[in-house]
Design a protein around this motif. Structure first.
Motif, short mmCIF file in Angstrom:
data_model
loop_
_atom_site.label_atom_id
_atom_site.label_comp_id
_atom_site.label_asym_id
_atom_site.label_seq_id
_atom_site.Cartn_x
_atom_site.Cartn_y
_atom_site.Cartn_z
N GLY A 173 0.80 -1.22 0.00
CA GLY A 173 0.00 0.00 0.00
C GLY A 173 0.82 1.26 0.00
O GLY A 173 0.28 2.36 -0.21
N TYR A 174 2.13 1.15 0.21
CA TYR A 174 2.98 2.33 0.19
C TYR A 174 3.82 2.40 -1.08
O TYR A 174 3.72 3.36 -1.84
N CYS A 175 4.65 1.37 -1.34
CA CYS A 175 5.58 1.44 -2.48
C CYS A 175 5.06 0.75 -3.72
O CYS A 175 5.70 0.81 -4.77
N GLY A 192 2.29 6.39 6.99
CA GLY A 192 1.63 7.31 7.89
C GLY A 192 1.53 8.72 7.35
O GLY A 192 0.77 9.54 7.85
N ARG A 193 2.27 9.02 6.27
CA ARG A 193 2.20 10.35 5.64
C ARG A 193 0.90 10.55 4.87
O ARG A 193 0.49 11.69 4.66
N ARG A 241 -1.43 13.88 2.37
CA ARG A 241 -0.10 14.17 2.90
C ARG A 241 -0.05 15.57 3.51
O ARG A 241 0.50 15.76 4.60
N VAL A 242 -0.59 16.54 2.81
CA VAL A 242 -0.56 17.92 3.30
C VAL A 242 -1.28 18.04 4.64
O VAL A 242 -0.76 18.63 5.60
N LEU A 243 -2.47 17.47 4.73
CA LEU A 243 -3.27 17.61 5.95
C LEU A 243 -2.65 16.86 7.13
O LEU A 243 -2.62 17.38 8.26
#
Length: 432
Positions: A139-141, A177-178, A215-217
């Motif tokens: 789910g990340y890379c 987590g980002r 990511r921003v929030l």
């Protein structure tokens, strides 16, 4: 006596476009009169003519001139440390029209790896996204999963509120987590309709904007310094709004205004105003810090949302990643660098930038934004669809010179040139 005919929107638009090209300084009333003199069988009101011209951005300014051509805008990222990726290149600002780019600081040999880069955010190709959502890719890379004992599930997933996402390692789980908490079916179910909508319409820009917003929030709530750095990156990306493209009729098969409004509604519900009390409580657990008004406006205002979509479309790498240093690369139809995904077993989303030929110190690095196998006019047309103007790279100039020397000819290339007049007119009138 001929029967009166009401032309279709497309027929009328094409006719008016042709007349505007031949008569760039005439007002609406004179263009309308000229249209009826050339097409006496047509029944068209001046009001309809005005509406078509306005929607296409072909109305003159108050000073009688056509509006200036619009180009994507960007700015240099303040404080960007290029050495995090490579010592071989540096950022250069070329001016308002071209914007920023990358130039070599030293000689780079053919085949040399210039840098490797992980994505700022990732909205992978849909086949990979489907694997992520079916627990078969990280789910990340986005690396396809095997039977490794290192694989871990989403920590928030429960039988009552399952999240299908798994990660290839605890490192990827930590890095997720980002973005993942705000896109997680368990932690923020309000985001599910937005993600389903993007997937159903295969709208990569919307998916990427969702990832970026998450990511921003989350960074805003977790780390003020990191947020300021991320926010500077976002604001510095090249952008050309969707509305500017729509006025020129450049959207082709892309989502239209009705879909923009639907997407914006789902976007706001996902990240700002969920529709149920239960979803509001879940979102509030993730976003506890009141958002600055300038950030609210830059994310959730409708026009800002459209600019965000345009920003994603302009800057995404071909396979769906947004990369900070990569986003600086400008276009050439004869590129001197290529972008590859070489770490397929460990970090599929990581890109490797390679030199296609030797690059001299001070020389700009280029990738191609279009299929380099296309003929000259089609390449130029596709670039003008994003406001880059008429491509004058070395290859295009050489091919144009060669064609003129050969007298043009009657082949497909000559037909493409005629078809491309519409694109050049729109570019000149600033209706990209």
């Amino acid at each position: 006596m001929s029967t009166a005919v009401t032309p279709t929107e497309e027929e009328l638009k094409n006719a008016l476009l042709e007349l505007r090209a031949e008569n760039p300084v005439l007002g609406i009333a004179k263009i309308h009169a000229l249209l009826l003199s050339k097409r006496p069988e047509w029944t068209v009101s001046e009001k309809r003519t005005r509406k078509i011209l306005q929607n296409a951005g072909l109305v003159l300014n108050t000073n009688g001139n056509a509006p200036a051509q619009l180009y994507p805008t960007s700015k240099v990222i303040e404080g960007l440390d290029v050495s995090k990726w490579t010592q071989k290149v540096e950022v250069k600002y070329f001016g308002k029209t071209k914007g920023k780019g990358l130039v070599a600081k030293e000689r780079i040999a053919e085949g040399e790896t210039i840098w490797k880069e992980d994505p700022f955010v990732l909205a992978p190709e849909w086949n990979l996204y489907d694997l992520q959502m079916s627990s078969h890719a990280c789910g990340y890379c986005s690396t396809p999963l095997t039977t490794s004992p290192l694989i871990v599930p989403c920590s928030a997933s429960t039988s009552a509120t399952p999240c299908p996402v798994r990660f290839c390692s605890r490192l990827c789980l930590s890095r997720s987590g980002r973005t993942h908490p705000l896109l997680c079916a368990s932690r923020n179910p309000a985001a599910a309709p937005l993600l389903h909508f993007a997937r159903r319409n295969e709208w990569m820009a919307l998916h990427a904007l969702s990832q970026l917003t998450a990511r921003v929030l989350l960074t805003y709530n977790q780390d003020e310094k990191a947020f300021e750095e991320d926010w500077e990156v976002v604001r510095s990306l090249a952008q050309l709004g969707m509305e500017e493209r729509a006025k020129g009729g450049w959207l082709n098969a892309e989502p239209d205004r009705a879909m923009w409004k639907k997407a914006h509604k789902l976007y706001v519900q996902a990240f700002q105003e969920p529709t149920t009390e239960a979803e509001k409580k879940r979102l509030a657990k993730l976003l506890k810090k009141p958002l600055r008004q300038d950030v609210v406006d830059a994310l959730f205002d409708y026009d800002a949302f459209l600019r965000g979509l345009g920003r994603m479309s302009l800057n995404l790498e071909a396979h769906g990643g947004l990369y900070v240093l990569h986003s600086h690369l400008n276009h050439s139809c004869a590129p001197n660098v290529s972008v590859r995904h070489l770490d397929q077993r460990t970090a599929l989303s990581r890109i490797t930038v390679l030199a296609r030929r030797e690059i001299a110190p001070g020389e700009e690095l280029f990738i191609t934004y279009v299929n380099p196998e296309l003929p000259l006019e089609q390449r130029r047309r596709q670039l003008m669809e994003w406001g880059f103007g008429k491509c004058v790279c070395e290859r295009c100039v050489a091919e144009e010179r060669e064609r003129k020397a050969n007298g043009g000819g009657e082949g497909p290339g000559n037909q493409d040139e005629t078809a491309d007049l519409e694109a050049e007119l729109k570019a000149g009138l600033g209706v990209m």
